[in-house]
Scaffold this motif. Structure first.
Motif, PDB file in Angstrom:
ATOM      1  N   LEU A  12       0.859  -1.180   0.000  1.00 16.66           N
ATOM      2  CA  LEU A  12       0.000   0.000   0.000  1.00 16.66           C
ATOM      3  C   LEU A  12       0.899   1.235   0.000  1.00 16.66           C
ATOM      4  O   LEU A  12       2.076   1.158   0.378  1.00 16.66           O
ATOM      5  CB  LEU A  12      -0.915   0.001   1.225  1.00 16.66           C
ATOM      6  CG  LEU A  12      -1.941  -1.135   1.309  1.00 16.66           C
ATOM      7  CD1 LEU A  12      -2.587  -1.172   2.686  1.00 16.66           C
ATOM      8  CD2 LEU A  12      -2.994  -0.977   0.219  1.00 16.66           C
ATOM      9  N   PRO A  13       0.388   2.402  -0.406  1.00 19.13           N
ATOM     10  CA  PRO A  13       1.246   3.585  -0.548  1.00 19.13           C
ATOM     11  C   PRO A  13       2.007   3.975   0.711  1.00 19.13           C
ATOM     12  O   PRO A  13       3.128   4.459   0.626  1.00 19.13           O
ATOM     13  CB  PRO A  13       0.260   4.686  -0.970  1.00 19.13           C
ATOM     14  CG  PRO A  13      -0.857   3.962  -1.637  1.00 19.13           C
ATOM     15  CD  PRO A  13      -0.982   2.661  -0.908  1.00 19.13           C
TER      16      PRO A  13
ATOM     17  N   THR B 127       0.709  -3.333 -10.355  1.00 23.50           N
ATOM     18  CA  THR B 127       1.242  -2.130 -10.992  1.00 23.50           C
ATOM     19  C   THR B 127       2.703  -1.981 -10.600  1.00 23.50           C
ATOM     20  O   THR B 127       3.045  -1.951  -9.414  1.00 23.50           O
ATOM     21  CB  THR B 127       0.473  -0.874 -10.561  1.00 23.50           C
ATOM     22  OG1 THR B 127      -0.906  -1.029 -10.901  1.00 23.50           O
ATOM     23  CG2 THR B 127       1.029   0.364 -11.254  1.00 23.50           C
TER      24      THR B 127
ATOM     25  N   THR C 141       4.006  -1.315  -6.845  1.00 25.96           N
ATOM     26  CA  THR C 141       3.458  -0.257  -5.988  1.00 25.96           C
ATOM     27  C   THR C 141       2.011  -0.506  -5.598  1.00 25.96           C
ATOM     28  O   THR C 141       1.503   0.139  -4.676  1.00 25.96           O
ATOM     29  CB  THR C 141       3.536   1.104  -6.698  1.00 25.96           C
ATOM     30  OG1 THR C 141       2.784   1.044  -7.929  1.00 25.96           O
ATOM     31  CG2 THR C 141       4.983   1.455  -7.016  1.00 25.96           C
ATOM     32  N   SER C 142       1.348  -1.430  -6.285  1.00 26.42           N
ATOM     33  CA  SER C 142      -0.064  -1.666  -5.998  1.00 26.42           C
ATOM     34  C   SER C 142      -0.441  -3.082  -6.407  1.00 26.42           C
ATOM     35  O   SER C 142      -0.014  -3.561  -7.466  1.00 26.42           O
ATOM     36  CB  SER C 142      -0.935  -0.648  -6.748  1.00 26.42           C
ATOM     37  OG  SER C 142      -2.302  -0.998  -6.694  1.00 26.42           O
TER      38      SER C 142
ATOM     39  N   GLN D 132      -4.061  -4.930  -6.727  1.00 30.55           N
ATOM     40  CA  GLN D 132      -5.508  -4.712  -6.650  1.00 30.55           C
ATOM     41  C   GLN D 132      -6.242  -6.027  -6.887  1.00 30.55           C
ATOM     42  O   GLN D 132      -6.006  -6.707  -7.890  1.00 30.55           O
ATOM     43  CB  GLN D 132      -5.928  -3.674  -7.698  1.00 30.55           C
ATOM     44  CG  GLN D 132      -7.416  -3.393  -7.734  1.00 30.55           C
ATOM     45  CD  GLN D 132      -7.798  -2.467  -8.878  1.00 30.55           C
ATOM     46  OE1 GLN D 132      -6.933  -2.020  -9.637  1.00 30.55           O
ATOM     47  NE2 GLN D 132      -9.075  -2.172  -9.003  1.00 30.55           N
TER      48      GLN D 132
END
Length: 689
Positions: free
Chosen positions: A448-449, A656, A633-634, A636
């Protein structure tokens, strides 16, 4: 002043070379090149004029220079001194004193240096027939070091589409890698929208742009700066070549993109660490998912990393209100089995810990796999002594002789909270004083960011008399909130305030708090509550009839990100030396990244899960982080499908990829994705679809 060498490629009519040479200092030399030959330029009046102007500049520079302090004459006040003018083409001999070639109706005779390397004498050099996609072929090996390369309005010619122009850029950047110095720059000017970055106004769709950052990555370059291009800033420059004609490109809204070298991605070979436990040496490989995050020393004395800066500021400010006692933090290894650390949070945090098997290794570094002693010294690290607790009833000497030290199971510390009982039970614990522990912690987490598998934590431990609980606790909360709010309010370079609000959120037990920050430092899309710490006032396993305790845990990495507006936590761990150059002692200014608008790549993956063995999503994220070298980075979750007949369950995820500090190519991502598919099939017992 150190000399600089500039290379200009794709010069259509040499107007940029002529204009640029007017502004250069004496220590700078220019090599201007074009793809065309002299015969092609002979038909262009503008090219003839600019070549003549370059010759005049060289002639003016060859005149005797005035004494220091005397007013300059000639050169229209350009303030430069050029020692020579050199034009070369294959037909011209370097040994001849003079040579000429036909321009229009007459001959232009140009002076050629006799037996003198061009790179030694600053000046202007013009070369014809230079292919910008094969720059190494145009220069001798000792003549390939350029400090800056310019390519203004590149184009394949005619009505070439975006695919052809992308190919031109890709080959150009790959060619630049052979002739650019280590700290050199590449300046590429593109028309509005062509680059495909967020700097373009309006921004084109990615598939309809030249994808300049992705093409640069193929040569190992990252976009470090971008700013508007103005012809007025280079008087006399007129770009030509629009659709292979003498027409000018549409320069309104054009952007100058500045690229620099990127650090390469490291190999998959993990670093090997050695530690001493009792009288024995053990070795272990760096855990996957934590590459480059062990033994970085950000909080140590020589460091001026922002994490250390914010930690020292926080401790200093709290020290103005409370007596301080700083404690030395042990190396972050916790042994498996019975320990004196028994607190209610252990089960939660230890479930996400990184576990390590230590193998006894009393050999010297020369016998370790991976290279010679000199090779190993780059990544072989010795840590301070750490003793494993003895199991009940074990005779340590007898066990050691029997060789039971051959292997030990330990985990990397997931939180400093595991040390609180040891601290408060120490004989020198002082009620009323803030006891401070600072160090790195490690825990598995989802991608997660603002979650990270490794970060630096500071723990404040305060003990006080039960009769003073309310007043002492409120005083600590008030001071802490005031300090954090002062840290999180700063003035940006544009003068607008970047602010964050601090809030202590009660937990369901009505005694503990979470420290939340609603930040606007990362733009409207990132405005959210960030959990940067916790305040614990109740621990069931810690009972003292006379004293109460407060434990304040702060995530220093998130705090540093908020203070300096660092939008990506991975940047804190970069090995690129440019990162630390952003931070000036005594000043807090928003961080300016040296890697702008990095390209994103998206891959989907779907698989059948084994219902008997289950599916560990946390391990799925950890493996993605490890295989991609922190470029995912992600992740989903897209869908879950159950087959109507077999009742098998299938999951689908979207990954991603994006690097924050390195050049990442589509080919590298495809290789990472392929490796990731193999890894999850073998280790998570899934069947790929």
């Amino acid at each position: 002043m150190a000399s600089r060498r500039l290379l200009l490629v794709g010069e259509g009519n040499f107007s940029f070379a002529a204009a640029l040479s007017e502004t250069l200092d004496p220590s700078t030399s220019v090599t201007a090149t074009c793809l065309q030959g002299p015969a092609d330029l002979a038909r262009d009046p503008a090219a003839r004029r600019n070549l003549q102007r370059l010759r005049e500049l060289g002639s003016e520079a060859s005149k005797p220079r005035p004494a220091a302090g005397a007013p300059r004459v000639g050169g229209a006040g350009r303030g430069v001194a050029l020692d020579c003018l050199v034009f070369r083409k294959p037909a011209l001999s370097r040994d001849s004193g003079f040579a000429g070639f036909r321009l229009g109706r007459g001959f232009l005779w140009l002076h050629i240096l006799r037996c003198l390397p061009v790179s030694i004498v600053p000046g202007i050099e013009v070369r014809f027939g230079v292919d910008c996609t094969q720059l190494a072929d145009a220069f001798e090996p000792l003549d390939r070091e350029f400090d800056r390369i310019y390519f203004n309005f590149p184009h394949c010619g005619r009505k070439a589409g975006v695919a052809k122009n992308r190919e031109l850029l890709a080959k150009f950047f790959q060619s630049c890698a052979d002739v650019l110095t280590e700290e050199g720059e590449i300046h590429v000017t593109l028309c509005r929208g062509q680059g495909g970055t967020q700097a373009d106004k309006p921004m084109r769709e990615w598939h309809n742009s030249w994808q300049v950052v992705a093409m640069a990555a193929l040569g190992g370059f990252i976009l470090s700066d971008v700013h508007p291009f103005s012809c007025e800033a280079v008087p006399g420059y007129k770009c030509t070549g629009y659709r292979s004609q003498a027409k000018s490109f549409h320069v309104e809204g054009a952007l100058n993109h500045i690229f620099t070298h990127s650090l390469p991605f490291e190999g998959s070979q993990p670093r090997i660490f050695k530690i001493r436990l009792d009288d024995h040496w053990f070795s272990f490989p760096e855990p996957e998912g934590l590459a480059g995050k062990l033994n970085r020393g950000f909080l140590e004395a020589p460091s001026y990393h922002p994490i250390k800066t914010i930690n020292e500021k926080l401790i200093s400010e709290l020290g103005k209100a409370f007596p301080l006692k700083r404690l030395k933090c042990s190396f972050p290894l916790l042994p498996q089995g019975p320990t004196n650390v028994r607190t209610y949070w252990n089960c939660d945090i230890l479930s996400a810990a990184f576990w390590i098997s230590l193998c006894e290794d009393n050999s010297n570094s020369e016998s370790l796999p991976g290279g010679t002693r000199q090779d190993m010294e780059d990544f072989l690290v010795s840590f301070s002594k750490l003793s494993l607790p003895e199991a009940p009833g074990r005779d340590s000497k007898e066990e050691a002789h029997k060789g039971t030290y051959g292997q030990a199971k330990v985990c990397l510390r997931p939180s400093l909270l595991v040390h609180v009982q040891t601290v408060i039970q120490a004989p020198d614990f002082l009620p009323g004083s803030l006891h401070v522990l600072s160090g790195p912690v490690f825990r598995k987490c989802h991608i997660l960011p603002f979650t990270m598998p490794a970060f630096h934590e500071t723990l404040f431990i305060l003990g006080f008399n039960k009769s003073l609980k309310d007043g002492s606790l409120q005083s600590l909360l008030d001071h802490l909130k005031g300090i954090l709010e002062s840290f999180l309010t700063q003035i940006s370079l544009e003068g607008s305030k970047l602010s964050s609000s601090v809030e202590f959120v009660f937990q369901p037990n009505g005694k503990d708090y979470m420290i939340n920050v609603k930040s606007h430092n990362f733009g409207p899309s990132c405005a959210k509550d960030l959990l940067i710490g916790s305040i614990t006032t109740s621990v069931a396993s810690i009972v003292n009839k006379d004293q109460c305790f407060v434990f304040v845990s702060m995530n220093l990495d998130l705090l540093a990100m908020l203070v300096w507006a660092i939008s990506d936590w991975r940047m804190l761990w970069t090995f690129d030396k440019r990162f630390l150059k952003n931070f000036i002692p005594g000043k807090i200014e928003p961080f300016k990244s040296y890697s702008l608008y990095p390209p994103c790549y998206v891959h989907d993956i779907s698989f059948w899960i084994d219902e008997e063995k289950g599916f560990d999503e946390l391990e799925f994220h950890t493996m993605a982080r490890a295989v991609s070298q922190d470029t995912v980075t992600s992740i989903q979750f897209l869908s879950c499908f159950q087959h109507p007949k077999t009742e098998q369950v299938s999951l689908c995820y979207r990954l991603t990829y994006q690097s924050c500090d390195k050049a990442l190519t589509r080919q590298q991502v495809a290789s990472m994705q392929s490796q990731f598919r193999k890894e999850i099939q073998q280790r998570l017992h899934v069947t790929l679809r």
